[in-house]
Design a protein around this motif. Structure first.
Motif, short mmCIF file in Angstrom:
data_model
loop_
_atom_site.label_atom_id
_atom_site.label_comp_id
_atom_site.label_asym_id
_atom_site.label_seq_id
_atom_site.Cartn_x
_atom_site.Cartn_y
_atom_site.Cartn_z
N LEU A 59 70.72 72.38 -59.45
CA LEU A 59 70.55 73.50 -58.53
C LEU A 59 71.72 74.49 -58.57
CD1 LEU A 59 69.09 71.61 -55.45
CD2 LEU A 59 67.90 73.33 -56.84
N GLY A 60 72.85 74.05 -59.14
CA GLY A 60 74.03 74.90 -59.18
C GLY A 60 74.90 74.78 -57.94
N ILE A 61 74.82 73.63 -57.26
CA ILE A 61 75.66 73.38 -56.09
C ILE A 61 76.94 72.71 -56.57
CG2 ILE A 61 75.85 72.14 -53.89
CD1 ILE A 61 72.73 72.18 -53.80
N ARG A 63 80.30 70.50 -56.77
CA ARG A 63 80.65 69.18 -56.19
C ARG A 63 81.48 69.32 -54.92
NH1 ARG A 63 81.04 63.90 -59.71
NH2 ARG A 63 79.22 64.25 -61.02
N SER A 64 82.23 70.39 -54.82
CA SER A 64 83.06 70.60 -53.62
C SER A 64 82.20 70.85 -52.38
CB SER A 64 84.01 71.78 -53.83
OG SER A 64 83.27 72.98 -54.06
N ARG A 65 80.92 71.12 -52.57
CA ARG A 65 80.02 71.33 -51.44
C ARG A 65 79.11 70.13 -51.20
NH1 ARG A 65 77.71 77.15 -52.79
NH2 ARG A 65 79.65 78.29 -53.00
N ILE A 66 79.47 68.99 -51.74
CA ILE A 66 78.75 67.74 -51.47
C ILE A 66 79.63 66.89 -50.56
CG2 ILE A 66 77.71 65.65 -52.42
CD1 ILE A 66 77.44 67.18 -55.11
N LYS A 67 79.12 66.55 -49.38
CA LYS A 67 79.90 65.79 -48.41
C LYS A 67 79.13 64.53 -48.02
CE LYS A 67 82.84 69.09 -48.53
NZ LYS A 67 84.03 68.91 -49.34
N PHE A 68 79.84 63.40 -48.07
CA PHE A 68 79.28 62.11 -47.70
C PHE A 68 79.85 61.72 -46.33
CE2 PHE A 68 79.37 62.31 -52.30
CZ PHE A 68 78.10 61.88 -52.65
N THR A 69 78.98 61.41 -45.38
CA THR A 69 79.45 61.05 -44.04
C THR A 69 79.69 59.55 -43.90
OG1 THR A 69 77.31 60.68 -42.97
CG2 THR A 69 78.10 62.97 -43.10
#
Length: 109
Positions: A59-61, A63-69
Motif C-alpha cells: 500500500l505504500g505505508i 514502517r514508521s507508521r505501523i504501531k503495535f499496541t
C-alpha cells in the motif's frame, strides 16, 4: 494562491480490517486522495508480523507508521499520534476511542 489543507491522519486496525480486501481498497483510496495512513494494531510486536509488513509495503505505508499496541487498548495511540480517524472491527475499541479521544473511530464491517 493555492491553500494547502492539512492532511488527515487515518489509521486502520489490521486483523479483520486492513487484512480484508475491502480494508485494503479503503486504505488505498485514502492514500490516493492524499491522506496519511497508519496501521495501529493490538498485535504483539515480537510476533510474526510478515502479513502486516507486506500489506503496508504493497500500500505504500512506511514502517514508521505501523504501531503495535501489544494487546493494550488503542485509544492511547490515537492520542499519542494525533490520529483523526480510525477504522476497527472491534466495537469495544471503537467505543473506547470515541469516548476517550478526539479521534473519530468507525466500526469496520
Amino acid at each position: 494562491m493555492k491553500i494547502q489543507l492539512a492532511k488527515t491522519k487515518i489509521s486502520f486496525d489490521y486483523d479483520g480490517t486492513l487484512s480484508t480486501t475491502k480494508g485494503k481498497e479503503l486504505a488505498a483510496e485514502k492514500i490516493a486522495t492524499g491522506h496519511d495512513v497508519w496501521i495501529i494494531t493490538a498485535r504483539m510486536k515480537e510476533d510474526n508480523n510478515n502479513a502486516v509488513y507486506t500489506t503496508a509495503e504493497r500500500l505504500g505505508i512506511p514502517r514508521s507508521r505501523i504501531k503495535f499496541t501489544n494487546g493494550q487498548d488503542k485509544w492511547k495511540w490515537m492520542q499519542r499520534y494525533d490520529i483523526d480517524i480510525h477504522y476497527d472491527n472491534n466495537i469495544d475499541q471503537v467505543n473506547l476511542i470515541n469516548e476517550r479521544t478526539l479521534t473519530r473511530a468507525i466500526l469496520f464491517t
